[in-house]
Design a protein around this motif. Structure first.
Motif, short mmCIF file in Angstrom:
data_model
loop_
_atom_site.label_atom_id
_atom_site.label_comp_id
_atom_site.label_asym_id
_atom_site.label_seq_id
_atom_site.Cartn_x
_atom_site.Cartn_y
_atom_site.Cartn_z
N ASP A 14 0.83 -1.08 -0.06
CA ASP A 14 -0.13 -0.14 0.11
C ASP A 14 0.93 1.43 0.04
N HIS A 15 1.89 1.06 1.12
CA HIS A 15 3.02 2.74 0.78
C HIS A 15 3.20 2.60 -0.36
N SER A 21 1.79 6.51 -6.75
CA SER A 21 0.88 7.44 -7.19
C SER A 21 0.85 8.29 -7.61
N LEU A 22 0.73 8.74 -6.42
CA LEU A 22 0.46 10.56 -5.90
C LEU A 22 1.92 11.31 -4.84
N HIS A 30 -8.06 5.26 0.14
CA HIS A 30 -7.91 7.19 0.66
C HIS A 30 -7.41 7.24 -0.85
N GLN A 31 -6.42 6.10 -1.34
CA GLN A 31 -5.28 6.60 -2.19
C GLN A 31 -6.93 5.95 -3.52
N LEU A 32 -8.14 5.21 -3.50
CA LEU A 32 -8.51 5.31 -4.21
C LEU A 32 -8.91 7.00 -4.83
N ARG A 33 -9.69 6.97 -3.55
CA ARG A 33 -10.58 7.98 -2.89
C ARG A 33 -9.30 9.94 -4.56
N MET A 34 -8.23 9.54 -3.61
CA MET A 34 -7.64 10.67 -4.41
C MET A 34 -7.44 10.60 -6.21
N GLN A 39 -8.86 12.42 -11.26
CA GLN A 39 -9.48 12.37 -12.55
C GLN A 39 -10.75 13.52 -12.85
N GLN A 40 -11.45 13.28 -11.82
CA GLN A 40 -12.40 14.20 -11.93
C GLN A 40 -11.78 15.91 -12.43
N ASN A 41 -10.96 15.90 -11.90
CA ASN A 41 -10.10 17.41 -12.22
C ASN A 41 -9.64 17.34 -12.17
#
Length: 147
Positions: A14-15, A21-22, A30-34, A39-41
């Motif tokens: 996960d780390h 990724s970020l 929370h990675q998926l949420r970010m 993608q959206q913004n």
């Protein structure tokens, strides 16, 4: 290694995934949420890194805050500060410069100060950038009190 959002202990995988990724330590949820936010913004990765850098020093900031006209990368409403991350600052045209100026004008009309930060500053000098933003916030707080 704990998630910067929920403080959950992270596995090595996960780390590693979150850092690749970020660039910040987040659990899979929370990675998926970010990543959805990106993608959206079209949120720059450096905005997420700066958001967590500010959060680490106790600043309550908001990612992708809607100001009524556009989405702002980071907003600190307590001192009426909007932060935009420039990812293509070296290729600015006169049209982009005029758009930036108009956006700054709209922010000022609404009582907000907008600053633009080149992404390379965050990528290579995150702590210094956070410290400078803290200094800007102190100045804005002093000005708010005098008004």
């Amino acid at each position: 290694m704990n998630c910067l959002e929920c403080n959950k202990e992270l596995s090595y995988l996960d780390h590693r995934n979150a850092m690749d990724s970020l660039g910040v330590e987040l659990c899979a949820q929370h990675q998926l949420r970010m990543e959805k936010l990106v993608q959206q913004n079209n949120t720059p990765m450096e905005a997420i890194q700066l958001y967590y850098g500010l959060k680490e020093v106790g600043v309550q900031a908001m990612l992708e805050w809607w100001d009524g006209k556009k989405s702002v990368d980071i907003a600190i409403s307590r001192v009426k500060l909007n932060i935009e991350i420039d990812v293509e600052y070296h290729m600015m045209t006169h049209k982009q410069a005029m758009n930036d100026l108009e956006q700054a004008m709209h922010s000022f009309k609404n009582g907000f100060t907008t600053i633009r930060i080149p992404h390379v500053l965050i990528r290579h000098y995150l702590k210094e950038t956070v410290n400078n933003i803290l200094g800007i916030m102190e100045g804005l707080k002093a000005n708010i009190k005098t008004i």
